[in-house]
Enzyme design. Sequence first.
Site, short mmCIF file in Angstrom:
data_model
loop_
_atom_site.label_atom_id
_atom_site.label_comp_id
_atom_site.label_asym_id
_atom_site.label_seq_id
_atom_site.Cartn_x
_atom_site.Cartn_y
_atom_site.Cartn_z
N GLN A 31 0.83 -1.20 0.00
CA GLN A 31 0.00 0.00 0.00
C GLN A 31 0.87 1.25 0.00
O GLN A 31 2.06 1.20 0.26
CB GLN A 31 -0.92 0.00 1.23
N ASP A 86 0.00 -0.06 13.93
CA ASP A 86 0.41 1.12 14.70
C ASP A 86 0.55 0.81 16.19
O ASP A 86 1.20 1.54 16.93
CB ASP A 86 -0.57 2.28 14.50
N ASP A 106 0.15 -8.27 11.28
CA ASP A 106 -0.06 -7.25 10.26
C ASP A 106 0.72 -7.63 9.02
O ASP A 106 1.89 -8.03 9.11
CB ASP A 106 0.37 -5.88 10.77
N ASP A 137 0.11 -12.55 6.75
CA ASP A 137 -1.28 -12.39 6.32
C ASP A 137 -2.22 -12.81 7.44
O ASP A 137 -2.24 -13.98 7.83
CB ASP A 137 -1.50 -13.25 5.07
N ASP A 155 -8.49 -4.97 13.33
CA ASP A 155 -8.18 -3.54 13.20
C ASP A 155 -7.67 -3.31 11.80
O ASP A 155 -6.47 -3.17 11.56
CB ASP A 155 -7.13 -3.16 14.26
N SER A 156 -8.58 -3.29 10.85
CA SER A 156 -8.21 -3.23 9.43
C SER A 156 -8.44 -1.85 8.86
O SER A 156 -9.10 -0.99 9.45
CB SER A 156 -9.05 -4.23 8.64
N THR A 157 -7.90 -1.63 7.66
CA THR A 157 -8.25 -0.46 6.88
C THR A 157 -9.64 -0.68 6.31
O THR A 157 -10.30 -1.68 6.58
CB THR A 157 -7.25 -0.25 5.73
N GLU A 158 -10.10 0.25 5.49
CA GLU A 158 -11.37 0.04 4.79
C GLU A 158 -11.18 -1.09 3.76
O GLU A 158 -10.06 -1.46 3.43
CB GLU A 158 -11.81 1.34 4.12
N PRO A 162 -5.17 -4.77 0.45
CA PRO A 162 -4.94 -6.00 1.21
C PRO A 162 -6.00 -6.30 2.24
O PRO A 162 -6.03 -7.40 2.79
CB PRO A 162 -3.58 -5.72 1.89
#
Length: 275
Positions: A31, A86, A106, A137, A155-158, A162
């Site tokens: 990303q 993070d 992560d 993964d 706790d993912s991104t949108e 990935p």
Amino acid sequence: MELWYTEKQTEAYGITAKIKETYVREQTDFQDLAMIETEEFGTMLILDGMVMTTVRDEFVYHEMVAHPALFTHPNPKHVLVVGGGDGGVIREILKHPSVEKAVLVDIDGKVIEYSKKYLPTIACGLEDPRVEVIVNDGYMHIHDHKNAYDVIMVDSTEPVGPAVELFSKGFYQGIYESLKEDGIFIAQTDNPWFKADLIQSVNRDVREIFPIVRVYCANIPTYPSGLWTFTMGSKKYDPLEVDETKIPEIESKYYTPRLHKAAFVLPRFVEDLCK
């Protein structure tokens, strides 16, 4: 000359922040990553053009991912965080003395590396002896660890890049199998103003797998619309049956024992999405 960062939250709407300094801008293996210093919200982590966290408001998200589930489960010992490089959710998990081991998985090691450097107050728990950090993964980790965890937090991104698989029914089924017989999982499920379809689909999929499903909200100003939802799936314990008078006070800025149940009281339009 003034520099501003704008996140386009839809094709017709966005939020913007004045930039003081850019620390990192890098295309990782997974990303586009940026770490910038803003005047209003301090250091900000951005992935694929989306704000992931800021020093000023991070406590809301991280506390509300961790504490509702950990205070619903009577004795959480083994906890998994998928994503969350993070380290903020890990920091909150470590406030619970019953936790013997917290595993962070992560896929992007660069997020972990730069968070340790530029977000030390958020990533401060990653070196704790109770924590195992795995760069891999999360989807595969779930499927390779059956009956392993008391609580799993996503706790993912949108759902882009990935993180797409982390919003699939197959992933939720894998989480169910990775949890112990009384396990709980929690996932961030975006906002009801711009992603109503996502909340509906996640709620439908999780209800087909878990006997107890609850949605709750929190206010996070740098996230799209400011109103953010979380979905909890539980095999046994209902967060609404927790005796809030027995929830111990912990060091926090947003979560409180009284807020534990109150967060599950949804605005009508959000409630309608979960039917």
